[in-house]
Design a protein around this motif. Structure first.
Motif, PDB file in Angstrom:
ATOM      1  N   THR A  55      -9.156   8.249   9.311  1.00 34.86           N
ATOM      2  CA  THR A  55      -9.239   9.604   9.862  1.00 34.86           C
ATOM      3  C   THR A  55      -9.011  10.676   8.801  1.00 34.86           C
ATOM      4  N   GLY A  58     -12.072  12.103   7.738  1.00 34.15           N
ATOM      5  CA  GLY A  58     -12.821  12.820   8.752  1.00 34.15           C
ATOM      6  C   GLY A  58     -13.675  11.951   9.642  1.00 34.15           C
ATOM      7  N   ARG A  59     -13.405  10.650   9.663  1.00 35.46           N
ATOM      8  CA  ARG A  59     -14.188   9.724  10.484  1.00 35.46           C
ATOM      9  C   ARG A  59     -13.347   9.236  11.648  1.00 35.46           C
TER      10      ARG A  59
END
Length: 252
Positions: A55, A58-59
């Motif tokens: 995360t 940004g995933r």
């Protein structure tokens, strides 16, 4: 001519054995290249280190729990994942049991074969059907130096990892023409839980290091670049390969 693409933006990747070691490193590397991650492990913890790493790029990250020695549980996971648009499957979950062949308990043999080979096929068969129906996908197995060699005191592990190498070729023969690439990475001697006993043995550790031209034990993140390559469009014409990442061990 354009540069090969390693961009995985918009891809969905399933990584088994994702909670630590090589699996965690691969999951983070795929996320850094743009993929969303489903991490599969025996007992995933909310807010785990791998979830935080994914995360941070940004995933998205979601976890699945499964016992890879339980075929019914693996089949149920496969049925669930078959319905999702999985672009990348990394079959990394595995175990090792050490005992001389003449005294090797059959229950340990069965457990290693079930986890390291049979469950890999069950899951790949299901996820692969979805990939075949969509006309694209990348399947990456974690093989081993023992896909090429016999090892010592690990007959089940050597047999399973040799089986993985054969399975990669068999699936590649059937699926490459349908847009699904099947390959494997064969890690060398990597500093993970599986090699702790070897690293704790001064004589065995020194003998191993003396044979590795790179002069060191591998790290989990040494495997990550190969995984991104095999998951990306850069490897679209690579199929049925078992790629050693071993510091030069096999070339010695």
């Amino acid at each position: 001519m354009t540069a090969p693409s390693f961009d995985l933006t918009g891809r969905l990747a399933v990584v088994t054995g994702a909670s630590r070691g090589i699996g965690a490193a691969i999951a983070e590397a795929l996320a850094a290249s743009g993929a969303d991650i489903i991490g599969v492990s025996t007992a995933p913890a909310p807010g785990s280190a791998v979830e935080r790493a994914v995360t941070a790029h940004g995933r998205s990250f979601s976890a699945r729990a499964v016992d890879f020695a339980d075929r019914d549980a693996v089949a149920a996971l496969g049925a669930e994942l078959e319905q999702l648009p999985v672009d990348i499957l990394v079959n990394n979950a595995g175990t090792i049991e050490r005992a001389p062949a003449a005294q090797h308990p059959l229950e340990l043999w069965d457990r290693v074969i079930d986890i390291n080979l049979s469950s890999q096929f069950v899951l790949t068969q299901a996820v692969g059907r979805g990939m075949l129906s969509r006309g694209h996908g990348k399947v990456i197995f974690t093989a081993s130096l023992l896909s090429f060699q016999g090892g010592i005191n690990v007959p089940g592990y050597a047999a399973a990892k040799s089986g993985v190498a054969g399975l990669v070729k068999a699936l590649a023969n059937e699926w490459a023409a349908h847009g699904v690439n099947v390959n494997a990475i064969a890690p060398g001697y990597i500093a993970t839980d599986n090699t702790q006993a070897l690293r704790d043995d001064p004589d065995r550790s020194r003998a191993i290091l003396d044979r590795i031209p790179a002069g060191r034990w591998g790290r989990s993140d040494d495997i990550a670049g190969a995984a991104v390559f095999l998951a990306s469009p850069a490897s679209d014409y690579v199929s049925g390969v078992v790629l050693p990442v071993d510091g030069g061990w096999l070339g010695r």
